[in-house]
Design a protein around this motif. Sequence first.
Motif, PDB file in Angstrom:
ATOM      1  N   THR A 113      -9.164   5.845  28.998  1.00 11.20           N
ATOM      2  CA  THR A 113     -10.216   5.394  29.914  1.00 11.20           C
ATOM      3  C   THR A 113     -10.190   3.882  30.083  1.00 11.20           C
ATOM      4  N   GLU A 114     -10.028   3.147  28.991  1.00 13.62           N
ATOM      5  CA  GLU A 114      -9.930   1.686  29.091  1.00 13.62           C
ATOM      6  C   GLU A 114      -8.745   1.302  29.974  1.00 13.62           C
ATOM      7  N   GLY A 115      -7.628   1.980  29.765  1.00 15.24           N
ATOM      8  CA  GLY A 115      -6.437   1.703  30.564  1.00 15.24           C
ATOM      9  C   GLY A 115      -6.659   1.976  32.041  1.00 15.24           C
ATOM     10  N   GLU A 116      -7.357   3.046  32.356  1.00 14.88           N
ATOM     11  CA  GLU A 116      -7.620   3.389  33.757  1.00 14.88           C
ATOM     12  C   GLU A 116      -8.553   2.374  34.403  1.00 14.88           C
ATOM     13  N   ILE A 117      -9.565   1.939  33.676  1.00 12.79           N
ATOM     14  CA  ILE A 117     -10.476   0.916  34.215  1.00 12.79           C
ATOM     15  C   ILE A 117      -9.715  -0.367  34.480  1.00 12.79           C
ATOM     16  N   LEU A 118      -8.918  -0.808  33.510  1.00 13.58           N
ATOM     17  CA  LEU A 118      -8.157  -2.040  33.683  1.00 13.58           C
ATOM     18  C   LEU A 118      -7.165  -1.904  34.838  1.00 13.58           C
ATOM     19  N   TYR A 119      -6.542  -0.750  34.957  1.00 15.28           N
ATOM     20  CA  TYR A 119      -5.602  -0.485  36.052  1.00 15.28           C
ATOM     21  C   TYR A 119      -6.298  -0.637  37.409  1.00 15.28           C
ATOM     22  N   TYR A 140     -17.433   0.887  28.328  1.00 20.81           N
ATOM     23  CA  TYR A 140     -15.981   0.682  28.323  1.00 20.81           C
ATOM     24  C   TYR A 140     -15.608  -0.770  28.645  1.00 20.81           C
ATOM     25  N   ILE A 141     -16.347  -1.407  29.536  1.00 21.61           N
ATOM     26  CA  ILE A 141     -16.103  -2.821  29.844  1.00 21.61           C
ATOM     27  C   ILE A 141     -16.369  -3.657  28.595  1.00 21.61           C
ATOM     28  N   TYR A 142     -17.440  -3.338  27.888  1.00 22.28           N
ATOM     29  CA  TYR A 142     -17.769  -4.023  26.635  1.00 22.28           C
ATOM     30  C   TYR A 142     -16.596  -3.894  25.652  1.00 22.28           C
ATOM     31  N   GLN A 143     -16.059  -2.680  25.508  1.00 21.57           N
ATOM     32  CA  GLN A 143     -14.942  -2.457  24.587  1.00 21.57           C
ATOM     33  C   GLN A 143     -13.696  -3.216  25.033  1.00 21.57           C
ATOM     34  N   LEU A 144     -13.410  -3.190  26.330  1.00 20.49           N
ATOM     35  CA  LEU A 144     -12.255  -3.928  26.847  1.00 20.49           C
ATOM     36  C   LEU A 144     -12.391  -5.422  26.597  1.00 20.49           C
ATOM     37  N   ARG A 145     -13.571  -5.944  26.867  1.00 19.80           N
ATOM     38  CA  ARG A 145     -13.783  -7.383  26.640  1.00 19.80           C
ATOM     39  C   ARG A 145     -13.570  -7.745  25.171  1.00 19.80           C
ATOM     40  N   HIS A 146     -14.013  -6.893  24.271  1.00 18.42           N
ATOM     41  CA  HIS A 146     -13.824  -7.187  22.848  1.00 18.42           C
ATOM     42  C   HIS A 146     -12.359  -7.102  22.439  1.00 18.42           C
ATOM     43  N   LYS A 147     -11.581  -6.363  23.174  1.00 16.58           N
ATOM     44  CA  LYS A 147     -10.160  -6.269  22.863  1.00 16.58           C
ATOM     45  C   LYS A 147      -9.341  -7.410  23.461  1.00 16.58           C
ATOM     46  N   ILE A 148      -9.690  -7.847  24.688  1.00 22.00           N
ATOM     47  CA  ILE A 148      -8.806  -8.815  25.348  1.00 22.00           C
ATOM     48  C   ILE A 148      -9.367 -10.218  25.541  1.00 22.00           C
TER      49      ILE A 148
END
Length: 110
Positions: free
Chosen positions: A39-45, A78-86
């Motif tokens: 899901t994170e990958g799809e959002i970023l894509y 999911y945006i929160y999780q992505l931000r914490h990763k990148i």
Amino acid sequence: MLRRRDLGTFNPIKYGMLTLDKTLQEVQIEKRKISLTKTEGEILYQLMLSNGKVVTTSALSRSIWGSDYNTAGNIKVYIYQLRHKIETNPSNPRIILSKPRVGYFLAPAK
């Protein structure tokens, strides 16, 4: 007889300092490789495909779950999780930005 499911292959896509490989479910930012959920990958894509334009939470929801049923809260998580990763400082994001009550976009590529 075992059959291999064709999972499809995607060429990595690049936007600014981000390189996303959907096949491996990882993003590379500068020289760091970061694992992502599907899901994170799809959002970023979706954000990378928009070339810095705002992607509404409804559009993100439809691309992931096939509908836009009250999922703004899920997208936010999911945006929160992505931000914490990148992001270097997730509480002051410089890569994944938001337009309140509309959606999300990536900072202009440099």
